[in-house]
Scaffold this active site. Structure first.
Site, PDB file in Angstrom:
ATOM      1  N   LEU A  63      37.082  51.345  41.497  1.00  0.00           N
ATOM      2  CA  LEU A  63      38.353  51.833  41.868  1.00  0.00           C
ATOM      3  C   LEU A  63      39.066  50.758  42.623  1.00  0.00           C
ATOM      4  O   LEU A  63      40.319  50.647  42.600  1.00  0.00           O
ATOM      5  CB  LEU A  63      38.019  52.982  42.664  1.00  0.00           C
ATOM      6  CG  LEU A  63      37.381  54.190  41.921  1.00  0.00           C
ATOM      7  CD1 LEU A  63      37.169  55.366  42.809  1.00  0.00           C
ATOM      8  CD2 LEU A  63      38.384  54.679  40.718  1.00  0.00           C
ATOM      9  N   GLY A  64      38.685  49.836  43.639  1.00  0.00           N
ATOM     10  CA  GLY A  64      39.263  48.858  44.298  1.00  0.00           C
ATOM     11  C   GLY A  64      38.380  47.759  45.139  1.00  0.00           C
ATOM     12  O   GLY A  64      37.248  48.217  45.066  1.00  0.00           O
ATOM     13  N   GLY A 100      38.545  44.826  48.090  1.00  0.00           N
ATOM     14  CA  GLY A 100      39.234  44.201  49.279  1.00  0.00           C
ATOM     15  C   GLY A 100      38.340  42.927  50.008  1.00  0.00           C
ATOM     16  O   GLY A 100      37.184  42.752  49.546  1.00  0.00           O
ATOM     17  N   GLY A 113      35.125  44.637  51.276  1.00  0.00           N
ATOM     18  CA  GLY A 113      34.157  45.580  50.535  1.00  0.00           C
ATOM     19  C   GLY A 113      34.840  46.001  49.450  1.00  0.00           C
ATOM     20  O   GLY A 113      35.814  45.502  48.787  1.00  0.00           O
ATOM     21  N   VAL A 166      35.536  49.835  46.578  1.00  0.00           N
ATOM     22  CA  VAL A 166      35.397  51.394  46.313  1.00  0.00           C
ATOM     23  C   VAL A 166      34.967  51.522  44.945  1.00  0.00           C
ATOM     24  O   VAL A 166      35.564  50.971  44.136  1.00  0.00           O
ATOM     25  CB  VAL A 166      36.480  52.067  46.717  1.00  0.00           C
ATOM     26  CG1 VAL A 166      36.539  53.616  46.535  1.00  0.00           C
ATOM     27  CG2 VAL A 166      36.691  51.900  48.172  1.00  0.00           C
ATOM     28  N   LYS A 195      32.401  53.890  49.287  1.00  0.00           N
ATOM     29  CA  LYS A 195      33.116  52.833  49.627  1.00  0.00           C
ATOM     30  C   LYS A 195      32.079  51.967  50.605  1.00  0.00           C
ATOM     31  O   LYS A 195      31.539  52.582  51.417  1.00  0.00           O
ATOM     32  CB  LYS A 195      34.068  53.151  50.685  1.00  0.00           C
ATOM     33  CG  LYS A 195      34.814  52.050  51.532  1.00  0.00           C
ATOM     34  CD  LYS A 195      35.746  52.560  52.621  1.00  0.00           C
ATOM     35  CE  LYS A 195      36.959  53.227  52.082  1.00  0.00           C
ATOM     36  NZ  LYS A 195      37.903  53.543  53.129  1.00  0.00           N
ATOM     37  N   ASP A 227      47.578  55.536  61.746  1.00  0.00           N
ATOM     38  CA  ASP A 227      48.062  54.879  60.597  1.00  0.00           C
ATOM     39  C   ASP A 227      48.280  55.727  59.431  1.00  0.00           C
ATOM     40  O   ASP A 227      47.927  55.371  58.578  1.00  0.00           O
ATOM     41  CB  ASP A 227      46.778  54.052  60.175  1.00  0.00           C
ATOM     42  CG  ASP A 227      47.214  52.993  59.017  1.00  0.00           C
ATOM     43  OD1 ASP A 227      48.484  52.449  59.293  1.00  0.00           O
ATOM     44  OD2 ASP A 227      46.306  52.262  58.540  1.00  0.00           O
TER      45      ASP A 227
END
Length: 485
Positions: free
Chosen positions: A157-158, A160, A163, A165, A180, A278
């Site tokens: 899914l993503g 960075g 790490g 997801v 995650k 945040d």
């Protein structure tokens, strides 16, 4: 992989496979026989059936097995299917049972297969096949073995710097989750500024363990290794609120429906003594893309796993920062508290109503000055149809001094919220349908424990660029620095 999946088939499958060999289809899995009277099978079609019925792909007859075994095999004993998500499912259609690794599936129930699974019939001790998987689920290495036995990998899914997801399904229940993975930084003091420092990860995990609310993304389970942390989280198929704001024409009623859920979530966090710090559309997720859907607050300071670049993330977060975070003139004795979440919610509400940021500039210093002076307006066509009550609430939330800013508990009493009982009912009904029986415990008007944060701003280099600024967080647990994004 084709060589590893050699074509050793039953007579009925030989004809089907020869047709595929002439075309473009290739096997996606294999059933390796454990019985001399069966042959191994390459799986090419999307479905495979086993039983005594004439329309099964493997038809079991008295010529192949003795009567004692035959009596334990149903006309349609089990069905194996490969779905569009790339996963392989087995459905038990028998009276006497289909077993995976000795565990009963249950008549009419479905489980997800993985490589090396043993498929047994009546009693679970009589293994007929061993399943081998080909494709992403068969070769992925995202999950450690301890999670592979529970969850089936679907897709990423993503990703960075800290790490990634990925989307998974529980093998027994077929429920969808997001896992995650966070790669830990080194434990030494010089790494304390990093968002994936082990102490910061531990702190946020403790928060996740303590909270449970229908408008907050929940943690299903946790696995920690020496170098990584795996969080199994609720999967929100609707994606980030950002996408909804950009791509859909939100009416004021739509905005209020979702905003009400936000304040429910943040009120709960504050009652638990947690300040998010945040809040932004990227950290608010939607269950689906319906006009009215469940919304959940996420990301409590853990590693950012996103396909967006760092510069965009930094700018996006700065737009939501309260003035007391940027300048100590708005703080008491250098501290600030939960009022920062009210400010951020005000920025989000402004954005949802108008599709514009109240504070907008590519220059960091200009953006900072806009926030510190409250330099925004509600002019223009986008505000023409917005009610005066909504505008009043936004102004009350974007009040510069935190002591004069509207309290979160008073947002519930504001006419824009309190007078819209049908909206509140629709939210409650939707949450109840999702499994939340009673919302009254989340609506208590109690003052939560006060939690203050002291920050000192300094530049991490001699460069004058504000984007490199770092905030030092001083708490009773020791000092640590975090990026002001």
């Amino acid at each position: 992989m084709e060589e590893e999946l050699a074509l050793t088939l039953t007579p009925k499958e030989e004809l089907r496979s020869s047709q595929h060999l002439q075309g473009t289809s290739i096997p996606w899995g294999r059933l390796i026989t454990c019985k001399t009277y069966f042959e191994s099978i390459d799986l090419v079609e999307t479905t495979f059936s086993f039983g005594r019925a004439d329309d099964c792909d493997v038809i079991v007859t008295s010529k192949m097995v003795n009567n004692h075994v035959l009596l334990n095999i149903s006309k349609r004993h089990f069905l194996i299917q490969r779905e569009d998500d790339g996963l392989v499912y087995i459905t038990d259609q028998s009276k006497n049972g289909t077993f995976i690794n000795g565990v009963l599936v249950g008549k009419g129930k479905t489980k997800i297969l993985k490589s090396d699974d043993h498929i047994s019939l009546a009693g679970g001790q009589n293994t007929f096949y061993v399943f081998l998987c080909k494709g992403p689920e068969g070769i992925q290495d995202f999950l450690p073995e301890a999670l592979k036995v529970k969850y089936a990998y679907i897709k990423q899914l993503g990703r960075g710097s800290c790490g990634e997801v990925c989307l998974v399904k529980h093998r027994d229940t077929c429920e969808v989750f997001a896992i995650k993975k966070i790669v830990k930084s080194q434990r030494n003091t010089s790494q304390m500024h990093k968002i994936n420092h082990p102490l910061k990860i531990a702190n946020e995990i403790n928060i996740l363990r303590q909270i449970s609310h229908p408008c907050i993304v929940g943690m299903q389970e946790l696995l920690e290794t020496e170098s990584e942390v795996y969080l199994v989280l609720e999967y929100m198929a609707g994606g980030e609120l950002t996408s909804k704001i950009i791509n859909q024409n939100l009416t004021e009623a739509n905005v209020k429906f979702h905003f009400y859920q936000m304040i429910l979530a943040v009120q709960y966090l504050h009652l638990k003594g947690v300040t998010h710090r945040d809040l932004k559309p990227e950290n608010i997720l939607l269950l689906d893309d319906k006009p009215e859907t469940i919304l959940k607050v996420s990301d409590f300071g853990l590693s950012k796993v996103t396909d967006q670049d760092d510069m965009r993330t930094v700018c996006g977060t700065r737009r939501f920062v309260a003035p007391e975070v940027l300048h100590n003139a708005f703080r008491d004795y250098g501290e600030y508290g939960k009022e920062v979440d009210v400010w951020s919610l005000g920025v989000i509400l402004f954005l949802m109503l108008s599709k514009q940021f109240p504070f907008e500039s590519d220059d960091v210093d200009t953006l900072r000055q806009q926030i510190l002076t409250g330099a925004y307006d509600m002019k223009g066509q986008n505000w023409a149809e917005i009610s005066s009550e909504a505008k009043h609430l936004v102004r009350s939330m974007l009040t510069l001094h935190p002591k004069l800013r509207i309290k979160l508990k008073d947002i519930f009493k504001h006419p824009w919220i309190s007078r819209d009982l049908p909206m509140q009912y629709r939210v409650q009904r939707l949450l109840q349908e999702s499994g939340c029986d009673n919302l009254t415990e989340y609506l208590e008007e109690l003052e939560p424990p006060e939690k203050k944060f002291k920050f000192t701003l300094f530049n991490s280099s001699s460069s004058s660029s504000r984007s490199d600024s770092t905030l030092i967080l001083e708490t009773g647990l020791g000092d640590s620095s975090v990026k002001c994004q």
